[in-house]
Design a protein around this motif. Structure first.
Motif, PDB file in Angstrom:
ATOM      1  N   SER A 118       0.795  -1.085  -0.086  1.00  0.00           N
ATOM      2  CA  SER A 118       0.080   0.065   0.008  1.00  0.00           C
ATOM      3  C   SER A 118       0.658   1.375   0.069  1.00  0.00           C
ATOM      4  CB  SER A 118      -1.125  -0.092   1.065  1.00  0.00           C
ATOM      5  OG  SER A 118      -1.905  -0.948   1.124  1.00  0.00           O
ATOM      6  N   TYR A 186       0.430  -3.889   3.392  1.00  0.00           N
ATOM      7  CA  TYR A 186      -0.789  -3.392   3.946  1.00  0.00           C
ATOM      8  C   TYR A 186      -1.053  -4.069   5.396  1.00  0.00           C
ATOM      9  CZ  TYR A 186      -5.868  -3.308   4.679  1.00  0.00           C
ATOM     10  OH  TYR A 186      -7.039  -3.049   5.109  1.00  0.00           O
ATOM     11  N   ILE A 204      -4.133   5.232   4.280  1.00  0.00           N
ATOM     12  CA  ILE A 204      -3.610   4.282   3.002  1.00  0.00           C
ATOM     13  C   ILE A 204      -4.456   5.119   1.913  1.00  0.00           C
ATOM     14  CG2 ILE A 204      -4.210   2.233   2.048  1.00  0.00           C
ATOM     15  CD1 ILE A 204      -4.217   1.029   4.800  1.00  0.00           C
ATOM     16  N   MET A 208      -4.905  -1.787  -3.011  1.00  0.00           N
ATOM     17  CA  MET A 208      -3.722  -2.248  -2.554  1.00  0.00           C
ATOM     18  C   MET A 208      -3.006  -3.020  -3.832  1.00  0.00           C
ATOM     19  SD  MET A 208      -3.451  -5.317   0.284  1.00  0.00           S
ATOM     20  CE  MET A 208      -4.567  -6.533  -0.776  1.00  0.00           C
TER      21      MET A 208
END
Length: 253
Positions: A118, A186, A204, A208
């Motif tokens: 991420s 992540y 974030i 991903m």
């Protein structure tokens, strides 16, 4: 002289063994030295100077199934593969992705975790996605898949890459304004944001990125150990104990 010889023989008999006594039956267990980092929660970290985390609990449980004893050796991440190549350790676990280049120099157990990467930015950052990385500075950890992705994105968007050794330093670089984004696994960053709660300065960014599955890395030439660890991992999954350990660190409730 006879008595002295007997004493020396007994002393020598107690030296040089790589096995340790089993607490339960007096039998001996093979001891393996396993490399690990100490600052990558929730996979490995310290609580009151005691090493813990998902990887740590998993390997100890796998070792128990395989009738092995674990001697932990803490080191930096980028020193782990060289240590395995030099046979300084028998195995290693630190969210290590199973990659083709690594398979050329070390063995791996069966996969035990599916991960992803991420982008992480500050909450007040204007970066909303990959397209906003033009000319930006990207931080990633030395020797990881995150660094490979950072280099690819930097080349694509005319950015720069800063390579650092540990998570704490990476996030500090971001919070101090010396970098625009961090790339990390992540599960690790999601855990950090969750633990920091309202005090977290991180968020974030975007979707991903896919990454490699994690496995236990093992020195080449140790096929017997690979088999033992795979058998132990399989038994752990079949018994439901794997799910119990997983839920302890990655429960979505």
């Amino acid at each position: 002289m006879i008595a002295l010889a007997g004493i020396i023989a007994l002393a020598l008999a107690g030296c040089g063994s790589e096995e340790v006594d089993s607490e339960s039956s007096g039998e001996t267990k093979e001891e393996i030295t396993v490399a690990v980092v100490q600052d990558y929660p929730p996979f490995e970290y310290k609580v009151d100077e005691e090493l813990t985390g998902f990887d740590v609990e998993l390997v100890e449980a796998v070792a128990e199934k395989a009738d092995l004893s674990v001697n932990w050796k803490i080191m930096k991440f980028d020193g782990i593969i060289p240590a395995l190549q030099a046979n300084q350790v028998d195995a290693a676990v630190s969210a290590i992705g199973i990659r083709e280049d690594r398979l050329e120099v070390v063995n791996f157990s069966d996969p035990y975790f599916e991960s992803g990467l991420s982008l992480i930015a500050l909450k007040d950052s204007e970066i909303e996605g990959e397209a906003d990385l033009e000319g930006k500075t990207i931080v990633a950890k030395q020797g990881t898949s995150s660094l490979k992705l950072a280099n690819e994105l930097a080349e694509k968007y005319n950015g720069e890459v800063t390579k650092l050794q540990d998570d704490a330093t990476m996030y500090m670089e971001l919070e101090n304004g010396n970098a625009d984004v961090v790339i990390n696994d992540y599960p690790s960053v999601a855990y950090k944001i969750n633990q920091d709660g309202e005090d977290s300065q991180l968020r974030i960014v975007g979707d991903m990125y896919p990454s490699e599955d994690y496995g236990i890395a093992i020195s080449k030439g140790s096929e017997g150990l690979v088999e033992k660890l795979n058998t132990g991992l399989g038994e752990l999954k079949d018994s439901g104990e794997f799910d119990e350990i997983y839920s302890k660190y990655f429960s979505e409730e």
